[in-house]
Design an enzyme around this catalytic site. Sequence first.
Site, PDB file in Angstrom:
ATOM      1  CB  THR A 145      -1.016   0.090   1.339  1.00  0.00           C
ATOM      2  OG1 THR A 145      -1.567   1.368   1.286  1.00  0.00           O
ATOM      3  CG2 THR A 145      -0.125  -0.295   2.503  1.00  0.00           C
ATOM      4  CB  SER A 187      -4.714   2.177  10.082  1.00  0.00           C
ATOM      5  OG  SER A 187      -4.210   1.333   9.027  1.00  0.00           O
ATOM      6  CE1 TYR A 189      -4.172  -3.345   4.443  1.00  0.00           C
ATOM      7  CE2 TYR A 189      -4.375  -1.044   4.332  1.00  0.00           C
ATOM      8  CZ  TYR A 189      -3.984  -2.379   3.751  1.00  0.00           C
ATOM      9  OH  TYR A 189      -3.525  -2.396   2.577  1.00  0.00           O
ATOM     10  CG  HIS A 190      -2.309   1.953   6.270  1.00  0.00           C
ATOM     11  ND1 HIS A 190      -3.605   2.181   6.554  1.00  0.00           N
ATOM     12  CD2 HIS A 190      -2.141   1.861   4.892  1.00  0.00           C
ATOM     13  CE1 HIS A 190      -4.141   2.572   5.649  1.00  0.00           C
ATOM     14  NE2 HIS A 190      -3.455   2.587   4.326  1.00  0.00           N
ATOM     15  CE  LYS A 193      -1.532  -4.845   2.760  1.00  0.00           C
ATOM     16  NZ  LYS A 193      -1.598  -5.783   1.577  1.00  0.00           N
ATOM     17  CG  ASN A 248     -15.500   2.271  -5.686  1.00  0.00           C
ATOM     18  OD1 ASN A 248     -15.324   3.177  -6.518  1.00  0.00           O
ATOM     19  ND2 ASN A 248     -15.428   1.207  -5.814  1.00  0.00           N
TER      20      ASN A 248
HETATM   21  P1  NAD Z   1     -10.592  -8.007  -0.216  1.00  0.00           P
HETATM   22  O1  NAD Z   1     -10.782  -7.980   0.968  1.00  0.00           O
HETATM   23  O2  NAD Z   1     -11.610  -7.641  -1.166  1.00  0.00           O
HETATM   24  O3  NAD Z   1      -9.816  -9.297  -0.724  1.00  0.00           O
HETATM   25  C1  NAD Z   1      -8.899 -10.203  -0.067  1.00  0.00           C
HETATM   26  C2  NAD Z   1      -9.157 -11.423  -0.329  1.00  0.00           C
HETATM   27  O4  NAD Z   1      -8.161 -12.248   0.498  1.00  0.00           O
HETATM   28  C3  NAD Z   1     -10.690 -11.772   0.420  1.00  0.00           C
HETATM   29  O5  NAD Z   1     -11.441 -12.570  -0.742  1.00  0.00           O
HETATM   30  C4  NAD Z   1     -10.114 -12.796   1.473  1.00  0.00           C
HETATM   31  O6  NAD Z   1     -11.372 -13.776   1.729  1.00  0.00           O
HETATM   32  C5  NAD Z   1      -8.826 -13.216   1.190  1.00  0.00           C
HETATM   33  N1  NAD Z   1      -8.059 -13.592   2.589  1.00  0.00           N
HETATM   34  C6  NAD Z   1      -7.712 -12.644   3.551  1.00  0.00           C
HETATM   35  N2  NAD Z   1      -7.196 -13.379   4.554  1.00  0.00           N
HETATM   36  C7  NAD Z   1      -6.936 -14.614   3.889  1.00  0.00           C
HETATM   37  C8  NAD Z   1      -6.180 -15.774   4.466  1.00  0.00           C
HETATM   38  N3  NAD Z   1      -5.950 -15.827   5.623  1.00  0.00           N
HETATM   39  N4  NAD Z   1      -6.367 -16.993   3.612  1.00  0.00           N
HETATM   40  C9  NAD Z   1      -6.814 -17.209   2.403  1.00  0.00           C
HETATM   41  N5  NAD Z   1      -7.529 -15.969   1.934  1.00  0.00           N
HETATM   42  C10 NAD Z   1      -7.566 -14.627   2.851  1.00  0.00           C
HETATM   43  O7  NAD Z   1      -9.442  -6.943  -0.365  1.00  0.00           O
HETATM   44  P2  NAD Z   1      -8.858  -6.099  -1.835  1.00  0.00           P
HETATM   45  O8  NAD Z   1      -9.625  -4.848  -1.751  1.00  0.00           O
HETATM   46  O9  NAD Z   1      -9.093  -7.125  -3.005  1.00  0.00           O
HETATM   47  O10 NAD Z   1      -7.568  -5.768  -1.534  1.00  0.00           O
HETATM   48  C11 NAD Z   1      -6.551  -7.033  -1.917  1.00  0.00           C
HETATM   49  C12 NAD Z   1      -5.045  -6.650  -1.457  1.00  0.00           C
HETATM   50  O11 NAD Z   1      -4.579  -5.337  -2.073  1.00  0.00           O
HETATM   51  C13 NAD Z   1      -5.195  -6.577   0.014  1.00  0.00           C
HETATM   52  O12 NAD Z   1      -3.778  -6.957   0.553  1.00  0.00           O
HETATM   53  C14 NAD Z   1      -4.936  -4.911   0.162  1.00  0.00           C
HETATM   54  O13 NAD Z   1      -4.066  -4.595   1.373  1.00  0.00           O
HETATM   55  C15 NAD Z   1      -4.522  -4.534  -1.160  1.00  0.00           C
HETATM   56  N6  NAD Z   1      -4.732  -3.184  -1.586  1.00  0.00           N
HETATM   57  C16 NAD Z   1      -6.070  -2.941  -1.797  1.00  0.00           C
HETATM   58  C17 NAD Z   1      -6.381  -1.804  -2.190  1.00  0.00           C
HETATM   59  C18 NAD Z   1      -8.008  -1.151  -2.242  1.00  0.00           C
HETATM   60  O14 NAD Z   1      -8.222   0.012  -2.787  1.00  0.00           O
HETATM   61  N7  NAD Z   1      -8.747  -2.144  -2.568  1.00  0.00           N
HETATM   62  C19 NAD Z   1      -5.455  -0.643  -2.224  1.00  0.00           C
HETATM   63  C20 NAD Z   1      -3.921  -0.688  -2.052  1.00  0.00           C
HETATM   64  C21 NAD Z   1      -3.940  -2.225  -1.822  1.00  0.00           C
HETATM   65  N1  USQ Z   2     -12.464   9.345   3.911  1.00  0.00           N
HETATM   66  C1  USQ Z   2     -13.411  10.611   3.895  1.00  0.00           C
HETATM   67  N2  USQ Z   2     -14.584  10.028   3.616  1.00  0.00           N
HETATM   68  C2  USQ Z   2     -15.043   8.723   3.579  1.00  0.00           C
HETATM   69  C3  USQ Z   2     -14.066   7.616   3.612  1.00  0.00           C
HETATM   70  C4  USQ Z   2     -12.880   8.073   3.754  1.00  0.00           C
HETATM   71  O1  USQ Z   2     -13.146  11.486   3.717  1.00  0.00           O
HETATM   72  O2  USQ Z   2     -16.297   8.326   3.395  1.00  0.00           O
HETATM   73  C5  USQ Z   2     -11.058   9.984   3.929  1.00  0.00           C
HETATM   74  C6  USQ Z   2     -10.358   9.144   5.117  1.00  0.00           C
HETATM   75  O3  USQ Z   2     -10.434   9.618   6.389  1.00  0.00           O
HETATM   76  C7  USQ Z   2      -8.842   9.061   4.410  1.00  0.00           C
HETATM   77  C8  USQ Z   2      -9.275   9.178   2.990  1.00  0.00           C
HETATM   78  O4  USQ Z   2     -10.614   9.328   2.466  1.00  0.00           O
HETATM   79  O5  USQ Z   2      -8.100  10.330   4.721  1.00  0.00           O
HETATM   80  C9  USQ Z   2      -8.834   7.502   2.312  1.00  0.00           C
HETATM   81  O6  USQ Z   2      -9.741   6.545   2.951  1.00  0.00           O
HETATM   82  P1  USQ Z   2     -10.174   5.180   2.340  1.00  0.00           P
HETATM   83  O7  USQ Z   2     -10.970   4.380   3.223  1.00  0.00           O
HETATM   84  O8  USQ Z   2     -10.357   5.431   0.886  1.00  0.00           O
HETATM   85  O9  USQ Z   2      -8.580   4.567   2.050  1.00  0.00           O
HETATM   86  P2  USQ Z   2      -7.599   3.954   3.126  1.00  0.00           P
HETATM   87  O10 USQ Z   2      -8.112   3.692   4.552  1.00  0.00           O
HETATM   88  O11 USQ Z   2      -6.395   4.589   3.134  1.00  0.00           O
HETATM   89  O12 USQ Z   2      -7.506   2.568   2.615  1.00  0.00           O
HETATM   90  C10 USQ Z   2      -7.549   1.996   1.281  1.00  0.00           C
HETATM   91  C11 USQ Z   2      -7.796   0.364   1.122  1.00  0.00           C
HETATM   92  C12 USQ Z   2      -6.451  -0.159   1.611  1.00  0.00           C
HETATM   93  C13 USQ Z   2      -5.474   0.349   0.865  1.00  0.00           C
HETATM   94  C14 USQ Z   2      -5.353   2.019   1.002  1.00  0.00           C
HETATM   95  C15 USQ Z   2      -4.406   2.565  -0.140  1.00  0.00           C
HETATM   96  O13 USQ Z   2      -8.852   0.039   1.972  1.00  0.00           O
HETATM   97  O14 USQ Z   2      -6.286  -1.598   1.620  1.00  0.00           O
HETATM   98  O15 USQ Z   2      -4.278  -0.044   1.363  1.00  0.00           O
HETATM   99  O16 USQ Z   2      -6.614   2.337   0.534  1.00  0.00           O
HETATM  100  S1  USQ Z   2      -3.530   3.932   0.601  1.00  0.00           S
HETATM  101  O17 USQ Z   2      -4.422   4.936   1.016  1.00  0.00           O
HETATM  102  O18 USQ Z   2      -2.817   4.296  -0.538  1.00  0.00           O
HETATM  103  O19 USQ Z   2      -2.786   3.730   1.776  1.00  0.00           O
END
Ligand code: NAD
Ligand code: USQ
Length: 404
Positions: A145, A187, A189-190, A193, A248
């Site tokens: 991320t 966070s 989560y972050h 990573k 979204n």
């Molecule tokens: P998601 O939650 O939709 O998909 C993750 C998938 O992994 C799910 O289907 C879940 O069931 C599976 N999973 C989780 N833990 C598991 C485990 N222990 N064993 C087997 N399967 C497991 O998430 P996403 O949005 O598709 O994100 C995928 C990856 O991309 C993540 O690692 C996330 O951190 C990264 N990412 C996502 C975004 C975003 O905006 N969605 C942005 C940056 C990075």
């Molecule tokens: N935010 C709003 N209003 C909302 C939702 C979010 O103002 O309704 C703000 C949040 O406070 C934050 C920003 O928008 O400042 C981004 O929030 P987000 O929920 O869109 O994104 P984030 O929590 O950072 O996480 C998402 C994915 C994560 C990925 C990350 C990439 O869920 O898996 O790692 O984006 S990044 O942001 O580049 O770290």
Amino acid sequence: MRVLVLGGDGFCGWPTSLYLSDRGHDVTILDNLSRRKIDVDLEVESLTPIVSVSDRIKAWREVSGREIGFVNVDLANEYDRLAALLRELRPDAIVHFAEQRAAPYSMRSAKTKRYTVDNNVRATHNLLTAIVDTGVEAAVVHLGTMGVYGYGWSGSAPIPEGYLTVKVPTPDGDLEREILHPANPGSVYHMTKTLDQLLFAFYAKNDGLRITDLHQGIVWGTQTPQTARDERLINRFDYDGDYGTVLNRFLMQSAIGHPLTVHGTGGQTRAFIHIKDTVRCIEIAIENPPQTGDKPLVLNQMTETHRVLDLAKLVSDITGAEIAYLPNPRREAEENDLAVRNDQFLALGLEPTTLSEGLLGEVTDIAGRYAHRADVRKIVARSVWRAGMETAPDLLTELPAREG
Ligand code: NAD
Ligand code: USQ
């Protein structure tokens, strides 16, 4: 190539699996379906109606004539089954999406903090150990991320791709060194990573594993040409306060007549990428792995940066939606600059899908079509970064009556 997609039932993993299959790769998905189970716990569903994983795979077979394999394995807890699968499949590439990915969910409670760390760190470490243990030659592509860098650490200097060149003062003059960019997670989560990055550095150095870590921005959009081929292939669309991501969420909120939920002033600047570009980046990454002995290759997987408030205004201009300024449930800088280098993907052929091209289509095609499935009580973000932080009340209690 034989490609194993870990987390291939998720938002990024499913369209990637279809795209790679469409491009002629032999794809197997590993997923424990934990994301679907979290939806059940949170009493929320994807805005788009997603069918079971077996129906998804059957639908893909019908429309494409191609097979995708599926195994239900928990990457974090079923090491022996993972190792057996690697021995049987001997994949050329492994794409690792399988982690708990929502920052708000990771901050929700002690239970979700612990789950996120246990799941994500163990999943990544099990994968790396299993590759060494089984001797498979697979290159790893991990979804990391942009958030590992944090926001504002280096002021307005563009964020480099993973590594920073620093000067270390010594009595004999400055030494130049390349280090991992300092981690500054916002966070739990972050933070997982940033821990993954250290695991990658160690296994690349010690065992010669070939690892690419993609520092991805916020993914927006829903469909790719493959997921749009049949309604049973549709991608998930998260809109709730924990899993929905900002753009979204705004698109969906405007489609149902909900005010756009800007946290704080909306001065937060973040990096974005469309889901169609995500899947293309993964293909580029599996086709261009580092060499054995190289440090992990880090690519910034993003195409644009935007301020949250600017996004709200853009969506509002297109749709007429009202903007609501809500108390920010997160501990994050109210305002930040963000410039990011993404030269490597551009040089490898990525052609970005820009917000201006894709935005309106997303509103009408997906958010509008499935607006009736929204539960408005799930929209306002309720997970707070510290006990006692304020959140907004529900802004709507039921879906507004729709014209026509
Ligand atoms: P998601 O939650 O939709 O998909 C993750 C998938 O992994 C799910 O289907 C879940 O069931 C599976 N999973 C989780 N833990 C598991 C485990 N222990 N064993 C087997 N399967 C497991 O998430 P996403 O949005 O598709 O994100 C995928 C990856 O991309 C993540 O690692 C996330 O951190 C990264 N990412 C996502 C975004 C975003 O905006 N969605 C942005 C940056 C990075
Ligand atoms: N935010 C709003 N209003 C909302 C939702 C979010 O103002 O309704 C703000 C949040 O406070 C934050 C920003 O928008 O400042 C981004 O929030 P987000 O929920 O869109 O994104 P984030 O929590 O950072 O996480 C998402 C994915 C994560 C990925 C990350 C990439 O869920 O898996 O790692 O984006 S990044 O942001 O580049 O770290």
